[in-house]
Design a protein around this motif. Structure first.
Motif, mmCIF file in Angstrom:
data_model
loop_
_atom_site.group_PDB
_atom_site.id
_atom_site.type_symbol
_atom_site.label_atom_id
_atom_site.label_comp_id
_atom_site.label_asym_id
_atom_site.label_seq_id
_atom_site.Cartn_x
_atom_site.Cartn_y
_atom_site.Cartn_z
ATOM 1 N N UNK A 1 -56.343 -10.245 -0.751
ATOM 2 C CA UNK A 1 -56.020 -10.627 -1.298
ATOM 3 C C UNK A 1 -55.005 -9.974 -1.727
ATOM 4 N N UNK A 2 -53.767 -10.311 -2.337
ATOM 5 C CA UNK A 2 -52.380 -10.022 -2.182
ATOM 6 C C UNK A 2 -52.283 -10.391 -3.780
ATOM 7 N N UNK A 3 -51.583 -8.688 -4.594
ATOM 8 C CA UNK A 3 -51.081 -9.510 -5.578
ATOM 9 C C UNK A 3 -50.162 -8.808 -6.305
ATOM 10 N N UNK A 4 -49.308 -9.393 -6.316
ATOM 11 C CA UNK A 4 -47.630 -8.825 -6.691
ATOM 12 C C UNK A 4 -47.576 -8.583 -8.426
ATOM 13 N N UNK A 5 -47.012 -7.391 -8.615
ATOM 14 C CA UNK A 5 -47.147 -6.313 -9.629
ATOM 15 C C UNK A 5 -45.766 -7.081 -10.193
ATOM 16 N N UNK A 6 -45.264 -7.560 -10.126
ATOM 17 C CA UNK A 6 -43.663 -8.194 -10.299
ATOM 18 C C UNK A 6 -43.599 -9.654 -9.879
ATOM 19 N N UNK A 7 -43.166 -10.204 -10.668
ATOM 20 C CA UNK A 7 -42.266 -11.544 -10.774
ATOM 21 C C UNK A 7 -41.987 -11.900 -9.516
ATOM 22 N N UNK A 8 -40.745 -10.767 -9.389
ATOM 23 C CA UNK A 8 -39.656 -11.670 -8.671
ATOM 24 C C UNK A 8 -39.464 -10.208 -7.551
ATOM 25 N N UNK A 9 -38.585 -10.849 -6.816
ATOM 26 C CA UNK A 9 -38.120 -8.922 -5.650
ATOM 27 C C UNK A 9 -36.730 -8.374 -6.626
ATOM 28 N N UNK A 10 -36.465 -7.306 -5.837
ATOM 29 C CA UNK A 10 -35.302 -6.777 -6.103
ATOM 30 C C UNK A 10 -34.431 -7.366 -5.251
ATOM 31 N N UNK A 11 -32.642 -6.772 -5.135
ATOM 32 C CA UNK A 11 -31.720 -7.370 -4.241
ATOM 33 C C UNK A 11 -32.555 -6.852 -2.457
ATOM 34 N N UNK A 12 -33.257 -5.875 -2.334
ATOM 35 C CA UNK A 12 -33.373 -5.611 -0.721
ATOM 36 C C UNK A 12 -35.199 -6.526 -0.861
ATOM 37 N N UNK A 13 -35.016 -7.279 -1.292
ATOM 38 C CA UNK A 13 -36.299 -7.988 -1.241
ATOM 39 C C UNK A 13 -37.771 -7.578 -1.361
ATOM 40 N N UNK A 14 -37.814 -6.653 -2.065
ATOM 41 C CA UNK A 14 -38.761 -5.646 -1.605
ATOM 42 C C UNK A 14 -39.493 -6.269 -3.864
ATOM 43 N N UNK A 15 -40.611 -5.697 -3.859
ATOM 44 C CA UNK A 15 -41.118 -6.110 -5.159
ATOM 45 C C UNK A 15 -43.245 -4.763 -4.750
ATOM 46 N N UNK A 16 -43.456 -4.507 -6.204
ATOM 47 C CA UNK A 16 -44.659 -3.885 -5.848
ATOM 48 C C UNK A 16 -46.026 -4.929 -5.855
ATOM 49 N N UNK A 17 -46.505 -4.551 -5.332
ATOM 50 C CA UNK A 17 -47.529 -5.080 -4.512
ATOM 51 C C UNK A 17 -48.409 -4.550 -4.475
ATOM 52 N N UNK A 18 -50.114 -5.774 -4.973
ATOM 53 C CA UNK A 18 -51.601 -4.710 -4.315
ATOM 54 C C UNK A 18 -52.086 -5.583 -3.693
ATOM 55 N N UNK A 19 -52.688 -5.188 -2.580
ATOM 56 C CA UNK A 19 -53.552 -5.452 -1.239
ATOM 57 C C UNK A 19 -54.953 -5.321 -1.580
ATOM 58 N N UNK A 20 -56.002 -5.979 -1.119
ATOM 59 C CA UNK A 20 -57.219 -5.898 -1.863
ATOM 60 C C UNK A 20 -57.622 -5.868 -0.609
ATOM 61 N N UNK A 21 -58.363 -5.670 0.646
ATOM 62 C CA UNK A 21 -59.203 -5.936 1.146
ATOM 63 C C UNK A 21 -60.851 -5.374 1.446
ATOM 64 N N UNK A 22 -61.536 -7.429 1.908
ATOM 65 C CA UNK A 22 -62.968 -7.114 1.313
ATOM 66 C C UNK A 22 -63.827 -7.303 2.809
ATOM 67 N N UNK A 23 -64.171 -6.080 3.410
ATOM 68 C CA UNK A 23 -64.497 -6.663 4.346
ATOM 69 C C UNK A 23 -65.547 -7.006 4.352
ATOM 70 N N UNK A 24 -66.214 -7.853 5.232
ATOM 71 C CA UNK A 24 -67.456 -8.368 4.928
ATOM 72 C C UNK A 24 -68.960 -7.486 5.354
ATOM 73 N N UNK A 25 -69.906 -7.581 4.485
ATOM 74 C CA UNK A 25 -70.759 -6.586 4.636
ATOM 75 C C UNK A 25 -70.394 -5.341 3.618
ATOM 76 N N UNK A 26 -69.134 -4.357 3.475
ATOM 77 C CA UNK A 26 -69.149 -3.700 2.897
ATOM 78 C C UNK A 26 -69.458 -4.094 1.409
ATOM 79 N N UNK A 27 -69.893 -2.792 0.784
ATOM 80 C CA UNK A 27 -70.727 -2.530 -0.720
ATOM 81 C C UNK A 27 -69.431 -2.658 -1.401
ATOM 82 N N UNK A 28 -67.447 -2.124 -1.500
ATOM 83 C CA UNK A 28 -67.020 -1.672 -2.057
ATOM 84 C C UNK A 28 -65.504 -2.529 -1.229
#
Length: 228
Positions: A126-153
């Protein structure tokens, strides 16, 4: 004898330099050589890439230029980086299209299930942007959530989404389109404003004098466990 001694002493630095030139450590080769181009990691489905691996020890790996080239190249692609200048840990062609992650030394292509959620063989990212828009360099803060098969967390990372190679990204401070503002430019003239003013008056009557306000859409990603 004195002259012979002076010649021997003068020759000692040259002998020492000759010894240094025999150093075969990397960066000290006597002949210039070009390293072979790195080969990209193999592309495999998630089930094959994670077969026989303890998922608790699996972490996203950074991608090389060769990896990115094997996925079609960086043009038109966004990447998730853990730092502003770090190598990509995840790439996608749009939050509603396709993506890829590198796990266990293998590239795993993924397809979007919905906006911001990618999946393949039980693996989900899952990719969760923390900002609606990008800055002038094409960057914005975001979170990446990785859910592995069979993993509890699930595994959570905070970094940056880099879409500097995409021209359709929304940029902070850029002019909004006419969709965001109901009033046309003054260049349209007074004649074009009359129908709009009449419609606005009718809307005001029907809403009791209160302006209509739209709601911002919100995105929710189901948490599978405690995020690290």
């Amino acid at each position: 004898m004195i002259r012979l001694t002076l010649l021997v002493v003068a020759a000692l630095p040259l002998i020492a330099l000759g010894g240094c030139n025999r150093n075969t450590a990397p960066g000290n080769d006597r002949e210039a050589q070009v390293d072979a181009a790195p080969s990209p990691a193999p592309r495999t489905p998630a089930a094959q890439a994670l077969s026989g691996v303890a998922v608790a020890a699996v972490q996203p790996e950074t991608m090389t230029d060769a990896d990115i080239a094997s996925l079609g190249g960086p043009e038109g692609m966004c990447s998730i980086r853990l730092t502003r200048v770090g190598l990509p840990s995840f790439v996608h062609t749009g939050l509603d299209r396709t993506g890829a992650i590198k796990l266990n030394g293998k590239l795993i292509p993924m397809r979007a299930q919905r906006e911001g959620m990618f999946a393949d063989d039980g693996l989900r990212v899952a990719i969760l942007p923390l900002d609606d828009k990008f800055d002038s360099n094409g960057l914005r803060e975001a979170e990446m959530i990785v859910m592995l098969p069979g993993a509890e967390d699930e595994i959570g990372f905070r970094g940056y989404e880099d879409c500097s190679r995409r021209i359709d990204r929304p940029v902070k401070g850029e002019a909004r389109s006419f969709v965001s503002s109901p009033w046309p430019s003054a260049a349209l003239g007074t004649t074009a404003l009359i129908p709009l003013l009449a419609v606005a008056a009718l809307l005001e009557i029907k809403t009791g004098g209160r302006p209509c306000r739209g709601r911002r859409s919100s995105r929710h990603v189901r948490r599978l466990g405690a995020r690290h």
